[in-house]
Design a protein around this motif. Structure first.
Motif, mmCIF file in Angstrom:
data_model
loop_
_atom_site.group_PDB
_atom_site.id
_atom_site.type_symbol
_atom_site.label_atom_id
_atom_site.label_comp_id
_atom_site.label_asym_id
_atom_site.label_seq_id
_atom_site.Cartn_x
_atom_site.Cartn_y
_atom_site.Cartn_z
ATOM 1 N N TRP A 10 -7.071 1.876 2.232
ATOM 2 C CA TRP A 10 -6.015 2.519 1.457
ATOM 3 C C TRP A 10 -6.533 2.862 0.069
ATOM 4 C CZ3 TRP A 10 -3.964 0.254 -3.018
ATOM 5 C CH2 TRP A 10 -2.871 0.907 -3.574
ATOM 6 N N TRP A 11 -7.235 1.920 -0.568
ATOM 7 C CA TRP A 11 -7.744 2.148 -1.918
ATOM 8 C C TRP A 11 -8.780 3.271 -1.909
ATOM 9 C CZ3 TRP A 11 -6.491 2.090 -6.602
ATOM 10 C CH2 TRP A 11 -7.433 2.213 -7.618
ATOM 11 N N SER A 65 -1.566 -4.411 -4.738
ATOM 12 C CA SER A 65 -1.998 -4.058 -3.382
ATOM 13 C C SER A 65 -2.454 -5.303 -2.633
ATOM 14 C CB SER A 65 -3.129 -3.027 -3.420
ATOM 15 O OG SER A 65 -4.338 -3.612 -3.857
ATOM 16 N N HIS A 113 -5.370 -5.791 -7.181
ATOM 17 C CA HIS A 113 -5.656 -6.163 -5.793
ATOM 18 C C HIS A 113 -5.515 -7.674 -5.654
ATOM 19 C CE1 HIS A 113 -7.020 -2.150 -4.917
ATOM 20 N NE2 HIS A 113 -7.939 -2.218 -5.857
ATOM 21 N N ASN A 154 -7.112 6.663 -1.720
ATOM 22 C CA ASN A 154 -6.204 7.058 -2.792
ATOM 23 C C ASN A 154 -6.729 6.909 -4.212
ATOM 24 O OD1 ASN A 154 -3.554 7.711 -1.353
ATOM 25 N ND2 ASN A 154 -4.101 5.737 -0.468
ATOM 26 N N ARG A 204 -6.180 -2.748 3.125
ATOM 27 C CA ARG A 204 -6.089 -2.465 1.694
ATOM 28 C C ARG A 204 -7.300 -1.703 1.180
ATOM 29 N NH1 ARG A 204 -7.073 -7.167 -1.994
ATOM 30 N NH2 ARG A 204 -9.162 -6.520 -1.493
ATOM 31 N N GLN A 221 0.841 -1.186 0.000
ATOM 32 C CA GLN A 221 0.000 0.000 0.000
ATOM 33 C C GLN A 221 0.884 1.247 0.000
ATOM 34 O OE1 GLN A 221 -2.575 -0.541 3.436
ATOM 35 N NE2 GLN A 221 -2.854 -2.671 2.898
#
Length: 178
Positions: A114-115, A106, A132, A118, A111, A86
């Motif tokens: 984080w996704w 990722s 992913h 961002n 996760r 990440q």
């Protein structure tokens, strides 16, 4: 006294029918003291999905100036900058400024958060691909890790079938449209 990297030797037989890449190679992976075997194996999977003559492992966790993997031609041109985990937006932008294309694999806890945090910024970056990886597949992949590994990897239809003498794991990255 600081702990040194753990060295893993890999005899890799790769058959990527999606890209018509076939090779038998011996690799050395250095696992940073703060890196898990799971993350190290994700780097190996990223290598398999992007294998090329000029693809090499970077110093990764031990330096901010290199990615986990990169494809650098003999003239020093960086064609691919590949990150695992990440990475921060700043790190992704740094990679984008130095390479023609960037890929993120990722994985790990957090996760999805984080996704979510961002994705909109990543969508603004050209030539960025995000894959992913399933937590379950990554946990299974980590069970293949050993100081000396002989692995066969067959990639077909976007999935990697990875096997050792004792077991096998299938890894299917899920891509994001940016």
């Amino acid at each position: 006294m600081a702990l040194g990297a753990s060295v893993y030797k890999v005899h890799l037989n790769l058959s990527d029918t999606d890209r018509h890449v076939y090779n038998d190679s011996k690799l050395t992976l250095a696992r940073h003291p703060s890196e898990t075997e799971e993350r190290m194996m994700i780097r190996l999977v990223a290598y398999c999905f992007n294998a090329s003559e000029d693809l090499t492992f970077g110093k990764g966790l031990s330096t901010d100036d290199e990615p986990d993997l990169w494809e650098v031609d003999p003239a020093g041109v960086i064609h691919q900058w590949i990150e695992v985990g990440q990475p921060s937006l700043e790190r992704v932008k740094k990679g984008r400024s130095r390479s023609a294309a960037q890929i993120i694999y990722s994985a790990g806890r957090g996760r999805d958060q984080w996704w979510q945090a961002n994705a909109s910024e990543f969508a603004k970056l050209p030539n960025l691909t995000v894959w992913h990886l399933s937590e379950l597949e990554m946990a299974e992949l980590a069970t293949l890790a050993a100081k000396n590994m002989t692995l066969s990897v067959c990639i077909a239809d976007g999935s990697a079938f990875i096997s050792s003498a004792e077991q096998s794991v299938t890894v299917t990255p899920v891509g994001e449209l940016l």
